[in-house]
Design a protein around this motif. Structure first.
Motif, short mmCIF file in Angstrom:
data_model
loop_
_atom_site.label_atom_id
_atom_site.label_comp_id
_atom_site.label_asym_id
_atom_site.label_seq_id
_atom_site.Cartn_x
_atom_site.Cartn_y
_atom_site.Cartn_z
N ASP A 9 -27.62 50.56 122.86
CA ASP A 9 -26.12 51.08 121.75
C ASP A 9 -26.66 49.42 121.31
O ASP A 9 -26.15 48.25 121.34
CB ASP A 9 -25.40 50.99 123.00
N ALA A 10 -26.78 49.12 119.96
CA ALA A 10 -27.03 48.50 118.60
C ALA A 10 -25.76 47.83 118.22
O ALA A 10 -25.63 46.42 118.10
CB ALA A 10 -27.62 48.68 117.23
N GLU A 11 -24.98 48.87 118.27
CA GLU A 11 -23.65 48.86 117.46
C GLU A 11 -22.50 48.01 118.70
O GLU A 11 -21.79 46.50 118.95
CB GLU A 11 -22.44 50.10 117.28
N ALA A 12 -22.46 48.34 120.03
CA ALA A 12 -21.64 47.53 121.78
C ALA A 12 -22.89 46.92 122.07
O ALA A 12 -22.71 45.99 122.50
CB ALA A 12 -22.06 48.66 122.20
N LYS A 13 -23.94 46.65 121.31
CA LYS A 13 -24.80 45.52 122.37
C LYS A 13 -25.04 45.10 123.48
O LYS A 13 -25.19 44.20 124.05
CB LYS A 13 -24.32 44.18 121.39
N THR A 14 -25.58 46.76 123.71
CA THR A 14 -26.22 46.71 125.37
C THR A 14 -27.03 47.79 125.57
O THR A 14 -27.67 48.61 124.54
CB THR A 14 -24.68 47.67 126.67
N HIS A 52 -24.57 42.40 125.82
CA HIS A 52 -24.98 40.71 124.61
C HIS A 52 -25.78 41.24 124.76
O HIS A 52 -27.31 40.10 123.98
CB HIS A 52 -23.67 39.77 124.88
N GLU A 54 -29.33 41.60 122.01
CA GLU A 54 -29.61 42.63 120.66
C GLU A 54 -30.74 42.19 120.60
O GLU A 54 -31.90 41.32 121.08
CB GLU A 54 -28.93 40.90 119.78
N SER A 57 -34.68 45.87 115.94
CA SER A 57 -34.43 47.12 115.77
C SER A 57 -34.88 47.72 117.20
O SER A 57 -34.96 46.87 117.95
CB SER A 57 -35.33 47.82 114.63
#
Length: 68
Positions: A9-14, A52, A54, A57
């Protein structure tokens, strides 16, 4: 044998990895190292979540399976 499931999940960084059916989640336990262990009702670890996390892509994620 259950399929290994990996969710980024790129938005939540998980980054979440499941070794068993996600519907079997009963409790989540934070380790204090930005890792959450996901357990079933019997206390067996069925997945984990890395906080966290990251990547530039999803194309940067590679998976390697190694049998030992």
């Amino acid at each position: 044998m259950a399929a290994l499931k990996i969710y980024f999940d790129a938005e939540a960084k998980t980054l979440t990895v499941w070794f068993d059916n996600p519907e079997n989640e009963f409790i989540a336990e934070e380790t204090g190292q930005e890792v959450i262990l996901i357990k079933d009702k019997d206390g067996k670890v069925i997945g984990f979540e890395r906080l966290h996390y990251e990547m530039a892509s999803i194309d940067d994620l590679t998976i390697e399976a190694v049998a030992i």
